[in-house]
Design a protein around this motif. Structure first.
Motif, PDB file in Angstrom:
ATOM      1  N   ARG A 156       2.166  -2.283   0.625  1.00 52.93           N
ATOM      2  CA  ARG A 156       3.315  -3.532   1.043  1.00 52.93           C
ATOM      3  C   ARG A 156       5.083  -2.877   1.079  1.00 52.93           C
ATOM      4  N   THR A 190      -4.110  -0.620  -5.629  1.00 53.06           N
ATOM      5  CA  THR A 190      -3.220   0.333  -5.606  1.00 53.06           C
ATOM      6  C   THR A 190      -2.967   0.411  -7.279  1.00 53.06           C
ATOM      7  N   THR A 211      -0.493   0.028  -8.532  1.00 60.33           N
ATOM      8  CA  THR A 211       0.498  -0.766  -8.820  1.00 60.33           C
ATOM      9  C   THR A 211      -0.771  -1.937  -9.812  1.00 60.33           C
ATOM     10  N   ASP A 212      -1.584  -2.444  -8.511  1.00 58.35           N
ATOM     11  CA  ASP A 212      -2.521  -3.709  -8.950  1.00 58.35           C
ATOM     12  C   ASP A 212      -3.272  -2.772 -10.660  1.00 58.35           C
ATOM     13  N   SER A 233       2.610   2.171  -4.796  1.00 53.18           N
ATOM     14  CA  SER A 233       1.984   1.051  -4.376  1.00 53.18           C
ATOM     15  C   SER A 233       1.405   1.983  -3.766  1.00 53.18           C
ATOM     16  N   ASN A 234       2.119   3.554  -3.491  1.00 54.50           N
ATOM     17  CA  ASN A 234       1.652   4.358  -1.954  1.00 54.50           C
ATOM     18  C   ASN A 234       0.304   5.281  -2.253  1.00 54.50           C
TER      19      ASN A 234
END
Length: 293
Positions: A49, A143, A145-146, A189-190
């Protein structure tokens, strides 16, 4: 009886049905490195995102090959993103010149389409001849982050998990350095997280190459002045500190903190190989894996 050449081409490129009213799209590979399959768009996704902009979007698609159909991640570039598309293609082809890497998202194909589904046209207002595509293999939608958001409801990250993620990411960065590529955006996030039944129970996969550059490019697709691999090392150090913030257990963290601090410091940052060696030493400070992980 003569045949109209334009009619023959149209018949050859006519989209086939895929069990629904949404048609498959025929694309062509602009460089001819890999055959481009037909794709069926499933819908947009929030993976990577951090790269979203009005000119770039990500979609889940089904790619139809000669033998099977697989789930893929399609990155869609607007017409004004031609240089960005070409730069990312160059980076990925460089990284995959000798095959795929276990800790780097797998590049599948790239091309420019003769047609796109109505959904893409309506959402991005693209003309049929202008859009550019880049396709990745899809193995997980989670990700880092998740994954970290989920750990907030649990006791947190154990040192072994931090080292497992850190080792995978530094392995990916080591491959980038060998290929003269800088990622430029090493953030949670990547990074994708793939679950495993073995040890360690997860694997980190580096993606999000929208800001990556190939340092020895002769195509003048990017401005690499002042950029080097220390940029990735510094971002990697901040990534380790972010992982440590999600771990309440301090046992085994001292060496990881030292690695992070060495990477973040402004001068005399370690190389990717030196970081890998420091992580190996950090493993020695940690206990063995808990079988319940």
């Amino acid at each position: 009886m003569s045949t109209d050449p334009s009619t023959a081409v149209t018949r050859l490129r006519a989209p086939r049905k895929f069990g629904s009213s949404r048609s498959l799209c025929t694309t062509r590979n602009s460089i001819g490195e890999r055959p481009v399959p037909k794709v069926k768009v499933i819908g947009p996704t929030t993976i990577f995102r951090g790269e979203f902009s009005p000119s770039v979007g990500f979609y889940m698609v089904l790619c139809e090959g000669k033998r099977n159909t697989s789930m893929c991640l399609l990155k869609h570039f607007a017409s004004n993103q031609r240089v960005d598309w070409a730069r990312e293609v160059e980076v990925l082809m460089r990284l995959h010149s000798n095959g795929s890497h276990a800790n780097i998202i797998q590049y599948m194909w790239h091309g420019q389409g003769f047609c796109v589904s109505d959904m893409i046209v309506n959402q991005l207002y693209m003309t049929f001849s202008q859009h550019r595509l880049l396709c990745y293999d899809f193995r997980t939608s989670t990700t880092l982050t998740d994954y970290l958001n989920k750990t907030r409801k649990t006791p947190g990250l154990l040192p072994q998990l931090i080292l497992a993620i850190g080792s995978d990411v530094i392995n990916a960065l080591r491959h980038l350095k060998l290929c003269d590529v800088i990622h430029n955006h090493v953030v949670p996030s990547n990074i994708l997280i793939e679950y495993s039944t073995g040890v360690p129970p997860i694997k980190a996969i580096l993606g999000g190459f929208g800001r990556a550059v190939y340092l020895n490019s002769f195509k003048r697709l990017n401005n690499s002045k002042g950029k080097d691999h220390e940029t990735d090392i510094a971002q990697y150090g901040h990534l380790l500190r972010h992982l440590l913030d999600h771990s309440p257990d301090t046992n085994g963290h001292n060496q990881i903190f030292r690695v992070a601090d060495r990477c973040i410091q402004e001068f005399n940052r370690p190389t990717v190989n030196a970081v890998r060696e420091m992580l190996d030493e950090a493993w020695d400070e940690c206990d063995t894996w808990d079988t319940v992980l």
